[in-house]
Design an enzyme around this catalytic site. Structure first.
Site, PDB file in Angstrom:
ATOM      1  N   TYR A 440       1.039  -1.034  -0.143  1.00 10.72           N
ATOM      2  CA  TYR A 440      -0.250  -0.378  -0.366  1.00 10.72           C
ATOM      3  C   TYR A 440       0.611   1.399   0.298  1.00 10.72           C
ATOM      4  CZ  TYR A 440      -0.250  -0.354   5.330  1.00 10.72           C
ATOM      5  OH  TYR A 440       0.216  -0.324   6.425  1.00 10.72           O
ATOM      6  N   GLU A 441      -0.106   2.636   0.260  1.00 11.72           N
ATOM      7  CA  GLU A 441       0.335   3.290  -0.627  1.00 11.72           C
ATOM      8  C   GLU A 441       1.561   3.666  -1.714  1.00 11.72           C
ATOM      9  OE1 GLU A 441       0.160   6.440   0.849  1.00 11.72           O
ATOM     10  OE2 GLU A 441      -1.149   5.530   3.181  1.00 11.72           O
ATOM     11  N   GLY A 442       1.304   2.843  -2.183  1.00 14.10           N
ATOM     12  CA  GLY A 442       2.118   2.427  -3.831  1.00 14.10           C
ATOM     13  C   GLY A 442       3.180   1.477  -3.679  1.00 14.10           C
TER      14      GLY A 442
END
Length: 598
Positions: A440-442
């Site tokens: 997550y978060e890229g």
């Protein structure tokens, strides 16, 4: 069983001795009141709340998980009480704007508190982490009226923030989002659409939830240039600040996940929910990316924190676990066998974890220092350079810290042998909790592309040159320090390798854009490895002169772990460089149809 004690001695070493934070803070008006005594008090109290309140809830929270019933989410037993204690003690606004009730602490300090949070209870940590990111975005882009309305309550923990980006069909490519924002005559908008993977989208910790939602106006340009950002509260807010009627922003379900089970990961349905624009029309991504540098560092710290608690727990186990005799003969003849730390391979695993954890802590503080200088320093040139280094380091911090964090939890689990696979010992939870941080978060693959494409190739290595200058200046400044010389020569060689590889990819990418993606992951790993070598050199420069007279063993252990890193970890830079230099041909040569089965 799992064990955690906040590593305050090492945190103070990094903050006070390696980076001399108090000297930096004294030069910036916004941080001049951050004294060593205040820092010590915050670290001490932060350690207490994490060790005594959050860590005991970690395993029980994992076993119980969040519960979903008729649109409502219940967090695990004890979470709500712990949250209220933290909120009442002011921890939710630690780095917040003083003007609106925050404490205004610099990032160099808050990264250390975040590490404690993630180490003690990664699931719980995500609620305040998302709130911190949301308040940062609001503080930078919302109107004064909206800031006055929201920030005090969010810093107090009465209201909590989320970040609503991802949709079922749109992950990395946010230009594909379909959530719509229809304007109303009163200046508000009706938000309609579905968002997925929303951390803390619904929970029972706070009175209200403030959703930051990406959506498109009816006349928005196509793609990412047509995205706006909106503030959508769970409960509408009356003019006097009290809560009004329920906004139609509902949780449709929560995800059943591999790890971080105490964190509510929600599907959010916005059914004409009333929202208000943040910033300018079609500039929503720019607003959101203000918080992304901080959030991506925060997720990197998740990997660091889990690596630290996994190491401490494994060493507690290793001290008591006896198996066989040391290769050179019995070390503890009074016992039936020696403890497992006498065995070289167990030491290999333990030292790998420790070397990455301690370098990671220094690296997180280094990035925090750049964030502080880019925000608070009075010299415009210093701010500009720091901002460039932040841009360069953010994908490395997110990706390298989380990749090594998972490696560290797995190595720590391996030290337990069979017990590491059993839930009661706690080691397997750290592996499961660490895994999501790479996604997550890229995803880390996207972070590597961002580093290689946007932060290196697109500006022809200008940001890398700034970082190179930083390292070269350190080497030059320590040229007369005999105790650091062996490290400096190897560090300089590693920097030379990084520079050569950087120039090579830039040159090849000009003719073939596939070279960027082909090189990206190995390049990020090389960059991270060189960065950790720099962190270890900076730590040795401080520790080595003090090691001889150190009765505690702290400084001498620093030197010995640095020796391990330079002898057994840094040589991997040569292999990574060879992998990058191999180019795109072998990756792209296999025809697409041959990837699939019959």
């Amino acid at each position: 069983m799992a064990k955690y004690k906040a590593p305050l001695r090492d945190m103070r070493f990094v903050l006070n001795e390696v980076f001399e934070a108090d000297k930096l803070w004294s030069t910036m008006p916004a941080t001049q009141e951050v004294t060593p005594d205040l820092v010590d008090a915050i670290l001490e109290e932060g350690a207490k709340v994490n060790e005594n309140e959050l860590f005991p809830l970690n395993r029980t929270g994992d076993e119980e998980g969040c519960q979903f019933n008729d649109g409502e989410v219940t967090t695990p037993k004890g979470f709500k009480e712990a949250f209220q204690l933290m909120a009442e003690s002011g921890w939710m606004g630690l780095g917040g704007n003083i003007e609106f009730g925050g404490q205004g602490m610099p990032k160099m300090l808050t990264v250390l508190f975040e590490e404690m949070l993630y180490a003690s209870n990664a699931s719980f940590a995500l609620y305040p982490a998302l709130n911190s990111g949301a308040t940062l975005c609001l503080d930078n882009h919302a109107s004064d009226e909206m800031k006055e309305q929201l920030l005090p309550a969010m810093y107090e923990g009465r209201w909590m923030g989320t970040m609503c980006l991802t949709e079922p069909h749109s992950g990395t490519d946010l230009g594909l989002i379909r959530t719509k924002a229809e304007p109303n005559t009163d200046g508000s908008y009706n938000i309609t659409g579905t968002k997925i993977f929303i951390t803390g989208g619904e929970h029972d910790l706070s009175e209200n939830i403030i959703h930051l939602v990406l959506a498109k106006l009816p006349d928005a340009p196509a793609g990412s240039r047509g995205i706006s950002l909106f503030m959508v509260p769970k409960f509408l807010i009356n003019e006097d600040g009290s809560l009004g009627e329920r906004n139609p922003a509902f949780c449709g379900s929560i995800e059943h996940k591999m790890g971080i089970k105490g964190s509510a990961t929600c599907v959010m349905n916005f059914d004409g929910a009333q929202g208000w624009m943040i910033g300018e029309p079609n500039k929503g991504l720019a607003c959101m990316f203000t918080m992304m540098n901080y959030e991506r560092l925060s997720i990197g710290i998740q990997g660091l924190g889990l690596g630290e608690v996994a190491y401490q727990s494994a060493m507690d186990f290793a001290q008591e676990r006896i198996q066989s005799r040391a290769p050179g003969g019995a070390k503890y003849p009074e016992k039936a066998a020696d403890n497992i730390l006498v065995h070289p391979d167990v030491r290999r695993m333990a030292l790998n974890v420790r070397a990455f954890n301690e370098a990671g802590r220094a690296f997180a503080s280094y990035v925090g220092m750049q964030l502080d200088m880019s925000k608070f320093h009075e010299d415009a040139d210093v701010r500009k350079k720091a901002a460039a280094l932040v841009a360069l380091m953010t994908p490395v911090a997110k990706s390298y810290l989380t990749d090594r964090g998972l490696d560290c939890t797995i190595s720590a689990q391996q030290i337990y042998g069979g017990q590491g696979y059993i839930r009661e010992w706690g080691a397997e939870q750290y592996v499961r909790d660490a895994r999501i941080a790479q996604i997550y978060e890229g995803t880390n693959g996207i972070q590597a592309l961002d580093l290689m494409g946007r932060k290196v190739v697109s500006n022809k290595g200008e940001y890398v040159k700034l970082f190179e200058q930083d390292i070269r200046s350190f080497i030059e400044a320590n040229a007369d320090n005999a105790q650091v010389q062996p490290y400096l020569a190897k560090l300089a060689a590693a920097v030379d390798t990084l520079v050569q590889v950087t120039e090579g990819v830039i040159e090849k990418a000009a003719a073939n854009p596939e070279e960027i993606g082909a090189a990206s992951q190995d390049y990020l790993d090389l960059f991270g490895l060189v960065t950790y070598a720099y962190m270890w050199a900076r730590m040795v420069a401080v520790a080595a002169p003090k090691a001889a007279e150190d009765t505690s063993g702290f400084y001498s252990s620093k030197v010995k772990v640095a020796n391990f890193f330079y002898a057994r970890v840094l040589p991997k830079a040569a292999a990574l460089a060879a992998q990058v230099n191999a180019g795109a041909e072998t990756l792209m040569d296999l025809e697409e149809e041959l990837f699939y089965g019959e």
